[in-house]
Design a protein around this motif. Structure first.
Motif, short mmCIF file in Angstrom:
data_model
loop_
_atom_site.label_atom_id
_atom_site.label_comp_id
_atom_site.label_asym_id
_atom_site.label_seq_id
_atom_site.Cartn_x
_atom_site.Cartn_y
_atom_site.Cartn_z
N LEU A 45 19.35 -26.57 -64.40
CA LEU A 45 18.11 -27.28 -64.08
C LEU A 45 17.25 -26.47 -63.11
CD1 LEU A 45 19.51 -30.90 -63.71
CD2 LEU A 45 17.73 -30.19 -65.32
N THR A 46 17.91 -25.81 -62.15
CA THR A 46 17.18 -25.01 -61.16
C THR A 46 16.54 -23.79 -61.80
OG1 THR A 46 18.69 -25.74 -59.41
CG2 THR A 46 17.40 -23.75 -59.00
N ILE A 47 17.31 -23.08 -62.64
CA ILE A 47 16.76 -21.92 -63.33
C ILE A 47 15.64 -22.35 -64.28
CG2 ILE A 47 17.27 -20.03 -64.93
CD1 ILE A 47 20.13 -20.03 -63.82
N GLY A 48 15.86 -23.47 -64.97
CA GLY A 48 14.84 -23.99 -65.87
C GLY A 48 13.55 -24.32 -65.16
N PHE A 49 13.67 -24.91 -63.97
CA PHE A 49 12.46 -25.27 -63.23
C PHE A 49 11.78 -24.02 -62.66
CE2 PHE A 49 9.85 -27.09 -59.83
CZ PHE A 49 9.24 -28.11 -60.53
N LEU A 50 12.58 -23.03 -62.27
CA LEU A 50 12.02 -21.76 -61.81
C LEU A 50 11.09 -21.17 -62.87
CD1 LEU A 50 11.96 -19.27 -59.83
CD2 LEU A 50 13.91 -18.41 -61.12
N PHE A 51 11.60 -21.11 -64.11
CA PHE A 51 10.80 -20.54 -65.20
C PHE A 51 9.63 -21.46 -65.57
CE2 PHE A 51 14.71 -18.02 -66.34
CZ PHE A 51 14.12 -16.77 -66.16
N SER A 52 9.89 -22.77 -65.65
CA SER A 52 8.83 -23.69 -66.10
C SER A 52 7.73 -23.86 -65.06
CB SER A 52 9.43 -25.05 -66.48
OG SER A 52 9.99 -25.69 -65.35
N SER A 53 8.01 -23.49 -63.80
CA SER A 53 6.98 -23.58 -62.76
C SER A 53 6.11 -22.33 -62.71
CB SER A 53 7.63 -23.81 -61.39
OG SER A 53 8.40 -22.69 -60.99
N MET A 54 6.56 -21.23 -63.30
CA MET A 54 5.77 -20.00 -63.27
C MET A 54 4.38 -20.17 -63.90
SD MET A 54 8.71 -17.10 -63.97
CE MET A 54 7.55 -15.77 -64.16
N PRO A 55 4.22 -21.00 -64.94
CA PRO A 55 2.87 -21.18 -65.52
C PRO A 55 1.95 -22.09 -64.70
CG PRO A 55 4.58 -21.58 -67.16
CD PRO A 55 5.24 -21.57 -65.83
N ASN A 56 2.45 -22.76 -63.66
CA ASN A 56 1.64 -23.77 -62.97
C ASN A 56 0.30 -23.25 -62.49
OD1 ASN A 56 3.81 -25.42 -63.40
ND2 ASN A 56 4.12 -26.00 -61.28
N GLY A 57 0.31 -22.10 -61.82
CA GLY A 57 -0.94 -21.51 -61.38
C GLY A 57 -1.64 -20.75 -62.49
N VAL A 58 -0.84 -20.22 -63.42
CA VAL A 58 -1.40 -19.42 -64.51
C VAL A 58 -2.32 -20.25 -65.39
CG1 VAL A 58 -0.84 -18.07 -66.58
CG2 VAL A 58 0.54 -17.81 -64.50
N VAL A 59 -1.96 -21.51 -65.67
CA VAL A 59 -2.79 -22.32 -66.56
C VAL A 59 -4.15 -22.61 -65.92
CG1 VAL A 59 -0.85 -23.37 -67.78
CG2 VAL A 59 -1.74 -24.49 -65.75
N TRP A 60 -4.16 -22.79 -64.60
CA TRP A 60 -5.45 -23.00 -63.92
C TRP A 60 -6.26 -21.71 -63.88
CZ3 TRP A 60 -7.90 -27.33 -62.97
CH2 TRP A 60 -7.18 -28.53 -62.90
N ARG B 115 -2.21 -13.40 -68.69
CA ARG B 115 -1.75 -14.77 -68.35
C ARG B 115 -0.84 -15.31 -69.44
NH1 ARG B 115 -4.13 -13.28 -63.62
NH2 ARG B 115 -6.41 -13.38 -63.74
N LYS B 116 -1.25 -15.12 -70.71
CA LYS B 116 -0.46 -15.62 -71.83
C LYS B 116 0.93 -14.99 -71.88
CE LYS B 116 -2.25 -15.44 -75.84
NZ LYS B 116 -3.03 -15.06 -77.04
N THR B 117 1.00 -13.70 -71.62
CA THR B 117 2.28 -13.00 -71.70
C THR B 117 3.29 -13.59 -70.72
OG1 THR B 117 1.20 -10.94 -72.37
CG2 THR B 117 3.42 -10.76 -71.46
N VAL B 118 2.87 -13.76 -69.46
CA VAL B 118 3.76 -14.33 -68.44
C VAL B 118 4.12 -15.77 -68.80
CG1 VAL B 118 3.92 -15.03 -66.02
CG2 VAL B 118 2.90 -12.81 -66.62
N LEU B 119 3.12 -16.54 -69.20
CA LEU B 119 3.34 -17.96 -69.51
C LEU B 119 4.33 -18.13 -70.65
CD1 LEU B 119 0.56 -20.66 -69.72
CD2 LEU B 119 2.32 -20.54 -71.47
N VAL B 120 4.12 -17.43 -71.74
CA VAL B 120 4.95 -17.60 -72.93
C VAL B 120 6.40 -17.18 -72.67
CG1 VAL B 120 5.34 -16.80 -75.29
CG2 VAL B 120 3.04 -17.43 -74.56
N ILE B 121 6.59 -16.03 -72.03
CA ILE B 121 7.95 -15.56 -71.74
C ILE B 121 8.68 -16.56 -70.82
CG2 ILE B 121 9.31 -13.78 -70.58
CD1 ILE B 121 7.24 -11.74 -71.55
N ALA B 122 7.98 -17.02 -69.78
CA ALA B 122 8.60 -17.95 -68.83
C ALA B 122 8.95 -19.27 -69.49
CB ALA B 122 7.65 -18.18 -67.65
N VAL B 123 8.06 -19.78 -70.31
CA VAL B 123 8.27 -21.09 -70.95
C VAL B 123 9.40 -21.02 -71.97
CG1 VAL B 123 7.22 -22.81 -72.46
CG2 VAL B 123 5.96 -21.95 -70.50
N ILE B 124 9.47 -19.95 -72.74
CA ILE B 124 10.57 -19.81 -73.70
C ILE B 124 11.91 -19.71 -72.96
CG2 ILE B 124 11.61 -18.24 -75.39
CD1 ILE B 124 8.80 -17.61 -76.38
N ALA B 125 11.93 -18.94 -71.88
CA ALA B 125 13.16 -18.84 -71.08
C ALA B 125 13.57 -20.20 -70.54
CB ALA B 125 12.95 -17.85 -69.93
#
Length: 428
Positions: free
Chosen positions: A334-349, A303-313
């Protein structure tokens, strides 16, 4: 048939039934967020009817956020103590009543009160979702299942402008609120109709009811708050939700005032990042499950690996948004940024289910979400102050980028292991 095949078939049936519950939760999540954003769609009409000035309208927009954030704390405890079936049922009924009440409001104060009630009632939703995926999915499937539930917010935010605007124009804002309130009762009906404690009577699983009620009398959150993993999740989610609410509250205004798009074009352009989020949320869950199932990663590491890479991107893409000259390029970033920043949404839960003991999944998820929505509460305010003091959006996206970096560091560096709590007197 071998014992292995029998057990495998039973497990498949269990997972299949779990997807039915996930489907209901996804539908509920869409309704949940449509109830949140309906006010922004009808804001101009409501402010005109009630003669509300911009300051009071801003207070009305934020009326549900702080109650929602605070209510996560008792909601998590209640879900752990009484189980998700009861708490989710009560929550959907109350939030539907709150939305209906808003449609019948005659004064500013009554409308404000209905939004506060909505925030309180919607707090248990994603907590219950985390408990469902913890029970019905193993580590190899839980990330995707949790992420599917968390697709609800971007779906709702993507369809809200065209859908709710048509309803608003055709039937009026009151009918829009009443209609959404009635749909909420459909969620309650589906939940009560399809929810089951066990997927198959032959499945030898821990008795869920007894496991929920065993030792649930006293849960000391001080034990959770003493653990570094809890604080890493709180600080990390603070930054993630901060950025989400910058998008949710200021994106249309930015596109119209800073980039000069027409009102009609702004409505459609503002939806594009959220359509990207519909892809990003399940993608994050799928990739974290893939790392576990195919690459042998431990759940927390995956979970951390996906979250960290996505958030840094996301932080890299979001920072220059206000500095590029092209309005179209800013929308793309903005669209690419939201794509990456939304990847952790389910991961954090999903992390809440990986890190916490099963009887404290709701509590840890609630604490993490409480901290996240403190970030969500201050995001519109800080953004407004930056714009007011500087006269531009430049620092808005730089601050958002910094918040994402902080999230990546706290989740990546300080979240290291599961929380293990011994059953001691006065602890649980």
């Amino acid at each position: 048939m071998s014992t292995f095949n029998v057990n495998e078939n039973i497990e498949k049936r269990k997972i299949n039934y779990g997807w039915i519950l996930v489907g209901i939760m996804l539908f509920g999540a869409v309704v949940n967020y449509l109830d949140r954003v309906n006010l922004s769609i009808a804001g101009t009409t409501i402010s005109g009817e009630f003669h509300i000035n911009p300051i009071k309208m801003g207070l009305l927009f934020s009326a549900m956020l702080l109650p929602y954030s605070i209510s996560n704390l008792p909601a998590g405890w209640l879900a752990d103590k009484y189980g998700e079936k009861k708490i989710f049922t009560i929550a959907t009924i109350v939030w539907s009543i709150a939305t209906l009440a808003a449609g019948f409001s005659k004064t500013y104060s009554s409308l404000y009160t209905s939004r506060v009630l909505l925030g309180i009632a919607e707090a248990p939703f994603f907590i219950c979702g985390a408990k469902i995926t913890k029970k019905w999915f193993d580590d190899r499937n839980r990330g995707l299942a949790t992420s599917v539930i968390n697709m609800g917010p971007p779906i709702a935010n993507a369809i809200a402008p065209p859908l709710l605007t048509v309803i608003l124009i055709s039937f009026g804002w009151r009918s829009m609120f009443v209609g959404l309130g009635l749909v909420g009762f459909v969620v309650t009906f589906l939940w009560l109709t399809f929810y089951r404690e066990k997927s198959n009577p032959k499945v030898k699983r821990v008795d869920i009811k007894s496991s929920e009620n065993k030792n649930n009398g006293k849960v000391s959150w001080a034990v959770l708050l003493k653990h570094p993993s809890t604080w890493a999740m709180m600080i990390g989610n603070f930054g993630l939700i901060y950025v989400f609410w910058v998008y949710l509250t200021w994106l249309p205004t930015y596109l119209k005032t800073a980039r000069g798009f027409s009102l009609m074009k702004t409505g459609w352009l503002a939806a594009i990042p959220f359509f990207a989020g519909i892809i990003g949320v399940p993608l994050g869950g799928y990739l974290s499950d893939y790392l576990i199932d195919k690459k042998g990663f431990k759940p927390i590491k995956a979970r951390k690996t996906v979250l960290v890479i996505a958030v840094i991107a996301a932080s890299i893409v979001v920072a220059p948004v206000a500095y590029v000259k092209s309005g179209s390029l800013s929308v793309i970033l903005l669209t690419i940024g939201f794509l990456f920043s939304s990847m952790p949404n389910g991961v954090v839960w999903t992390l809440a289910t990986d890190v916490a003991p099963e009887k404290l999944v709701g509590s840890l998820g609630a604490i993490q979400n409480f901290a996240g929505y403190l970030g969500g509460t201050i995001a519109p305010i800080i953004t407004g102050v930056i714009i007011s003091k500087t006269g531009s959006y430049n620092l808005v996206f730089v601050v958002a980028s910094m918040m994402l970096i902080i999230s990546a560091i706290t989740y990546g560096v300080f979240l290291k292991k599961k929380i293990e709590i011994k059953d001691e007197p006065g602890t649980i």
